[in-house]
Design a protein around this motif. Structure first.
Motif, PDB file in Angstrom:
ATOM      1  N   MET A  53       0.843  -1.196   0.000  1.00 26.28           N
ATOM      2  CA  MET A  53       0.000   0.000   0.000  1.00 26.28           C
ATOM      3  C   MET A  53       0.880   1.249   0.000  1.00 26.28           C
ATOM      4  O   MET A  53       1.509   1.580   0.998  1.00 26.28           O
ATOM      5  CB  MET A  53      -0.923  -0.021   1.222  1.00 26.28           C
ATOM      6  N   ILE A  54       0.940   1.930  -1.145  1.00 24.14           N
ATOM      7  CA  ILE A  54       1.755   3.130  -1.305  1.00 24.14           C
ATOM      8  C   ILE A  54       0.905   4.355  -0.968  1.00 24.14           C
ATOM      9  O   ILE A  54      -0.234   4.479  -1.421  1.00 24.14           O
ATOM     10  CB  ILE A  54       2.293   3.242  -2.747  1.00 24.14           C
ATOM     11  N   GLY A  55       1.460   5.275  -0.194  1.00 28.22           N
ATOM     12  CA  GLY A  55       0.722   6.471   0.202  1.00 28.22           C
ATOM     13  C   GLY A  55       0.229   7.267  -0.983  1.00 28.22           C
ATOM     14  O   GLY A  55      -0.941   7.638  -1.066  1.00 28.22           O
ATOM     15  N   PHE A  84       0.715  -4.000  -5.834  1.00 29.83           N
ATOM     16  CA  PHE A  84       0.887  -2.593  -5.478  1.00 29.83           C
ATOM     17  C   PHE A  84      -0.413  -1.818  -5.695  1.00 29.83           C
ATOM     18  O   PHE A  84      -1.053  -1.962  -6.738  1.00 29.83           O
ATOM     19  CB  PHE A  84       2.002  -1.951  -6.314  1.00 29.83           C
ATOM     20  N   VAL A  85      -0.797  -1.011  -4.704  1.00 33.31           N
ATOM     21  CA  VAL A  85      -1.992  -0.169  -4.832  1.00 33.31           C
ATOM     22  C   VAL A  85      -1.652   1.258  -4.411  1.00 33.31           C
ATOM     23  O   VAL A  85      -0.792   1.491  -3.564  1.00 33.31           O
ATOM     24  CB  VAL A  85      -3.166  -0.711  -3.989  1.00 33.31           C
ATOM     25  N   ASP A  86      -2.363   2.220  -5.016  1.00 31.53           N
ATOM     26  CA  ASP A  86      -2.109   3.656  -4.813  1.00 31.53           C
ATOM     27  C   ASP A  86      -3.155   4.245  -3.873  1.00 31.53           C
ATOM     28  O   ASP A  86      -4.348   4.250  -4.185  1.00 31.53           O
ATOM     29  CB  ASP A  86      -2.154   4.359  -6.173  1.00 31.53           C
ATOM     30  N   GLY A  87      -2.696   4.788  -2.734  1.00 27.13           N
ATOM     31  CA  GLY A  87      -3.611   5.375  -1.765  1.00 27.13           C
ATOM     32  C   GLY A  87      -3.995   6.807  -2.040  1.00 27.13           C
ATOM     33  O   GLY A  87      -4.920   7.340  -1.416  1.00 27.13           O
ATOM     34  N   LYS A  88      -3.290   7.468  -2.957  1.00 30.19           N
ATOM     35  CA  LYS A  88      -3.581   8.849  -3.354  1.00 30.19           C
ATOM     36  C   LYS A  88      -3.694   9.802  -2.151  1.00 30.19           C
ATOM     37  O   LYS A  88      -4.500  10.724  -2.141  1.00 30.19           O
ATOM     38  CB  LYS A  88      -4.868   8.913  -4.188  1.00 30.19           C
ATOM     39  N   PHE A  89      -2.872   9.552  -1.139  1.00 28.40           N
ATOM     40  CA  PHE A  89      -2.868  10.366   0.087  1.00 28.40           C
ATOM     41  C   PHE A  89      -4.259  10.466   0.723  1.00 28.40           C
ATOM     42  O   PHE A  89      -4.615  11.479   1.320  1.00 28.40           O
ATOM     43  CB  PHE A  89      -2.317  11.776  -0.178  1.00 28.40           C
ATOM     44  N   ASP A  90      -5.054   9.402   0.602  1.00 30.46           N
ATOM     45  CA  ASP A  90      -6.421   9.394   1.115  1.00 30.46           C
ATOM     46  C   ASP A  90      -6.599   8.189   2.041  1.00 30.46           C
ATOM     47  O   ASP A  90      -6.562   7.041   1.589  1.00 30.46           O
ATOM     48  CB  ASP A  90      -7.409   9.323  -0.058  1.00 30.46           C
ATOM     49  N   SER A  91      -6.812   8.444   3.331  1.00 28.88           N
ATOM     50  CA  SER A  91      -6.937   7.364   4.308  1.00 28.88           C
ATOM     51  C   SER A  91      -8.156   6.489   4.052  1.00 28.88           C
ATOM     52  O   SER A  91      -8.135   5.289   4.361  1.00 28.88           O
ATOM     53  CB  SER A  91      -6.988   7.934   5.728  1.00 28.88           C
ATOM     54  N   ASN A  92      -9.224   7.051   3.517  1.00 34.17           N
ATOM     55  CA  ASN A  92     -10.413   6.255   3.211  1.00 34.17           C
ATOM     56  C   ASN A  92     -10.142   5.258   2.095  1.00 34.17           C
ATOM     57  O   ASN A  92     -10.597   4.110   2.147  1.00 34.17           O
ATOM     58  CB  ASN A  92     -11.578   7.174   2.820  1.00 34.17           C
ATOM     59  N   ILE A  93      -9.388   5.705   1.092  1.00 34.32           N
ATOM     60  CA  ILE A  93      -8.996   4.791   0.007  1.00 34.32           C
ATOM     61  C   ILE A  93      -8.123   3.680   0.570  1.00 34.32           C
ATOM     62  O   ILE A  93      -8.310   2.491   0.261  1.00 34.32           O
ATOM     63  CB  ILE A  93      -8.255   5.553  -1.107  1.00 34.32           C
ATOM     64  N   GLN A  94      -7.183   4.038   1.429  1.00 34.31           N
ATOM     65  CA  GLN A  94      -6.284   3.030   1.994  1.00 34.31           C
ATOM     66  C   GLN A  94      -7.029   2.048   2.897  1.00 34.31           C
ATOM     67  O   GLN A  94      -6.684   0.861   2.945  1.00 34.31           O
ATOM     68  CB  GLN A  94      -5.142   3.708   2.755  1.00 34.31           C
ATOM     69  N   LEU A  95      -8.042   2.509   3.607  1.00 37.92           N
ATOM     70  CA  LEU A  95      -8.831   1.608   4.446  1.00 37.92           C
ATOM     71  C   LEU A  95      -9.532   0.570   3.573  1.00 37.92           C
ATOM     72  O   LEU A  95      -9.553  -0.628   3.904  1.00 37.92           O
ATOM     73  CB  LEU A  95      -9.855   2.407   5.262  1.00 37.92           C
ATOM     74  N   ILE A 110       2.493  -4.393   3.325  1.00 39.06           N
ATOM     75  CA  ILE A 110       3.442  -3.295   3.509  1.00 39.06           C
ATOM     76  C   ILE A 110       2.656  -1.989   3.390  1.00 39.06           C
ATOM     77  O   ILE A 110       1.849  -1.835   2.474  1.00 39.06           O
ATOM     78  CB  ILE A 110       4.557  -3.349   2.447  1.00 39.06           C
ATOM     79  N   LEU A 111       2.897  -1.053   4.308  1.00 39.82           N
ATOM     80  CA  LEU A 111       2.095   0.173   4.340  1.00 39.82           C
ATOM     81  C   LEU A 111       2.947   1.434   4.428  1.00 39.82           C
ATOM     82  O   LEU A 111       3.761   1.591   5.336  1.00 39.82           O
ATOM     83  CB  LEU A 111       1.142   0.138   5.540  1.00 39.82           C
ATOM     84  N   ILE A 112       2.761   2.334   3.458  1.00 38.75           N
ATOM     85  CA  ILE A 112       3.197   3.721   3.593  1.00 38.75           C
ATOM     86  C   ILE A 112       1.910   4.518   3.791  1.00 38.75           C
ATOM     87  O   ILE A 112       1.150   4.707   2.837  1.00 38.75           O
ATOM     88  CB  ILE A 112       3.933   4.237   2.344  1.00 38.75           C
ATOM     89  N   PRO A 113       1.616   4.958   5.004  1.00 44.24           N
ATOM     90  CA  PRO A 113       0.330   5.632   5.232  1.00 44.24           C
ATOM     91  C   PRO A 113       0.293   7.021   4.614  1.00 44.24           C
ATOM     92  O   PRO A 113       1.300   7.722   4.566  1.00 44.24           O
ATOM     93  CB  PRO A 113       0.256   5.703   6.762  1.00 44.24           C
ATOM     94  N   GLY A 114      -0.894   7.421   4.161  1.00 44.64           N
ATOM     95  CA  GLY A 114      -1.063   8.766   3.642  1.00 44.64           C
ATOM     96  C   GLY A 114      -1.126   9.785   4.756  1.00 44.64           C
ATOM     97  O   GLY A 114      -0.754  10.940   4.576  1.00 44.64           O
ATOM     98  N   ASP A 115      -1.566   9.341   5.931  1.00 47.66           N
ATOM     99  CA  ASP A 115      -1.758  10.257   7.058  1.00 47.66           C
ATOM    100  C   ASP A 115      -1.590   9.485   8.361  1.00 47.66           C
ATOM    101  O   ASP A 115      -2.119   8.383   8.512  1.00 47.66           O
ATOM    102  CB  ASP A 115      -3.149  10.880   6.983  1.00 47.66           C
ATOM    103  N   LYS A 116      -0.852  10.068   9.304  1.00 46.00           N
ATOM    104  CA  LYS A 116      -0.556   9.379  10.565  1.00 46.00           C
ATOM    105  C   LYS A 116      -1.823   9.073  11.346  1.00 46.00           C
ATOM    106  O   LYS A 116      -2.075   7.924  11.720  1.00 46.00           O
ATOM    107  CB  LYS A 116       0.394  10.232  11.404  1.00 46.00           C
ATOM    108  N   GLU A 117      -2.641  10.072  11.632  1.00 46.76           N
ATOM    109  CA  GLU A 117      -3.862   9.853  12.411  1.00 46.76           C
ATOM    110  C   GLU A 117      -4.874   9.030  11.626  1.00 46.76           C
ATOM    111  O   GLU A 117      -5.580   8.194  12.185  1.00 46.76           O
ATOM    112  CB  GLU A 117      -4.469  11.195  12.835  1.00 46.76           C
ATOM    113  N   GLY A 118      -4.944   9.253  10.332  1.00 48.24           N
ATOM    114  CA  GLY A 118      -5.872   8.496   9.499  1.00 48.24           C
ATOM    115  C   GLY A 118      -5.522   7.029   9.373  1.00 48.24           C
ATOM    116  O   GLY A 118      -6.332   6.221   8.913  1.00 48.24           O
ATOM    117  N   SER A 119      -4.312   6.671   9.803  1.00 50.13           N
ATOM    118  CA  SER A 119      -3.873   5.273   9.705  1.00 50.13           C
ATOM    119  C   SER A 119      -4.470   4.387  10.792  1.00 50.13           C
ATOM    120  O   SER A 119      -4.388   3.157  10.704  1.00 50.13           O
ATOM    121  CB  SER A 119      -2.340   5.200   9.793  1.00 50.13           C
ATOM    122  N   ARG A 120      -5.080   4.971  11.824  1.00 52.97           N
ATOM    123  CA  ARG A 120      -5.554   4.177  12.973  1.00 52.97           C
ATOM    124  C   ARG A 120      -6.470   3.017  12.573  1.00 52.97           C
ATOM    125  O   ARG A 120      -6.196   1.855  12.915  1.00 52.97           O
ATOM    126  CB  ARG A 120      -6.242   5.081  13.997  1.00 52.97           C
TER     127      ARG A 120
END
Length: 337
Positions: A53-55, A84-95, A110-120
């Motif tokens: 998961m790429i941020g 490989f998937v693109d999170g587009k700096f969006d925590s909802n997409i990554q969820l 593997i995770l590169i989070p788009g946002d620290k708090e949004g990663s919870r």
């Protein structure tokens, strides 16, 4: 005549029976071959799947992390498949992506989070699913739930950047600060590092203005253009950017008004393009973050996690201040061979 007819009838019967037996043997042979093929398919080794998961794949630095990942992944492509998937700096997409990997029973993520708090919620769901989770480059809110973390000390990057610019300024002057997305872990930590240096050592360096360039070259350029159109234009001595993309954007804006010889520009990551501008004297400072090294290590850790091998809780790769004369040495580090 009757005898002749009887003989002919018997011959026809014998021939027909032989044909039927022959067909039966052929059918049995085919059935056996088909059975062998079916068994070969069901007993073949299935590849382990690792979700990556790429941020934001459009982020230049993260694209170099992917280069490192893909180079390392080739070493184990016979046993592992990497998605490989693109999170587009969006925590909802990554969820949503995390939930898909969980439902598909990925062997590791593997995770590169788009946002620290949004990663919870992302981290929490993967953790509850019992899937090994390798964090990379950007810290999550709940680090204890990661299997391991691969990255660098982000505060250190801000300290090295500010120290490098302070040296160029001779310990005094006016700066503007280009932040990443507010709330992102690197934005918070790099700003902290910058302030650590300013508050502890340089009371004569003043921050005239600060704003977010959203990690983006075009945004960084737009913010810098606005500052240069304001009454700050003749007061700015240096630009302190949280990454090289924003620094390059600022450099383009400064160059457009003919002030490159008067305004010092620095960033973080030491991307190939930034290193080129460093050699040309268009920017003065960058800090090397080993993108390829982080990517390779993340894949290595994910493979070990799937195999049940022991891992450290974190793997930290130090930042390094880059001098113009060392630019070629750092450019060579981007080789994924």
């Amino acid at each position: 005549m009757k005898l002749k007819r009887l003989i002919i009838t018997l011959l026809v019967f014998i021939i027909s029976a032989s044909l039927l037996i022959g067909c039966g043997k052929g059918s049995n042979t085919a059935d056996k071959e088909g059975s062998k093929n079916t068994n070969a398919t069901t007993t073949s080794t299935k590849k382990k799947v690792i979700g990556v998961m790429i941020g934001d794949m459009s982020n230049q630095f993260q694209s170099y992390i992917m280069d490192g990942m893909k180079a390392e992944a080739k070493k184990v492509e016979d046993e592992f498949e990497f998605v490989f998937v693109d999170g587009k700096f969006d925590s909802n997409i990554q969820l949503s992506q995390a939930e898909n990997f969980i439902s598909q029973k990925a062997n590791a993520i593997i995770l590169i989070p788009g946002d620290k708090e949004g990663s919870r919620p992302i981290v929490d769901r993967i953790f509850k699913a019992g899937i090994p989770l390798i964090g990379v480059n950007t810290k999550v809110a709940e680090m204890e739930k990661l299997t391991t973390y691969v990255g660098s000390d982000t505060v250190q990057s801000g300290e090295l950047l500010m120290q490098g610019i302070a040296d160029k300024l001779g310990g005094k002057g006016n700066i503007v600060e280009l932040h990443g997305f507010y709330g992102h872990e690197p934005q918070i930590e790099r700003h902290k590092g910058i302030m650590n240096i300013l508050l502890s050592k340089y009371p004569d360096i003043k921050v005239l203005a600060e704003n977010t360039g959203k990690w983006n070259r075009a945004e960084g350029m737009a913010v810098m253009e606005n500052w240069l159109k304001s009454d700050l234009k003749d007061k700015i001595n240096a630009v302190v950017a949280h990454n090289d993309e924003m620094a390059i954007g600022a450099m383009k804006a400064v160059e457009a008004v003919g002030l490159l010889d008067k305004i010092i520009i620095g960033g973080i990551d030491a991307t190939p393009e930034m290193l080129k501008y460093l050699k040309e004297g268009k920017v003065e400072v960058t800090v090397f973050q080993d993108a390829v090294g982080q990517g390779k290590k993340a894949i290595e850790c994910a493979v070990k996690a799937v195999k049940g091998e022991k891992l450290e809780k974190e793997y930290m790769i130090p930042y390094e201040l880059v001098k113009p004369e060392d630019a070629d040495k750092y450019l060579a580090k981007y080789s994924t061979k």
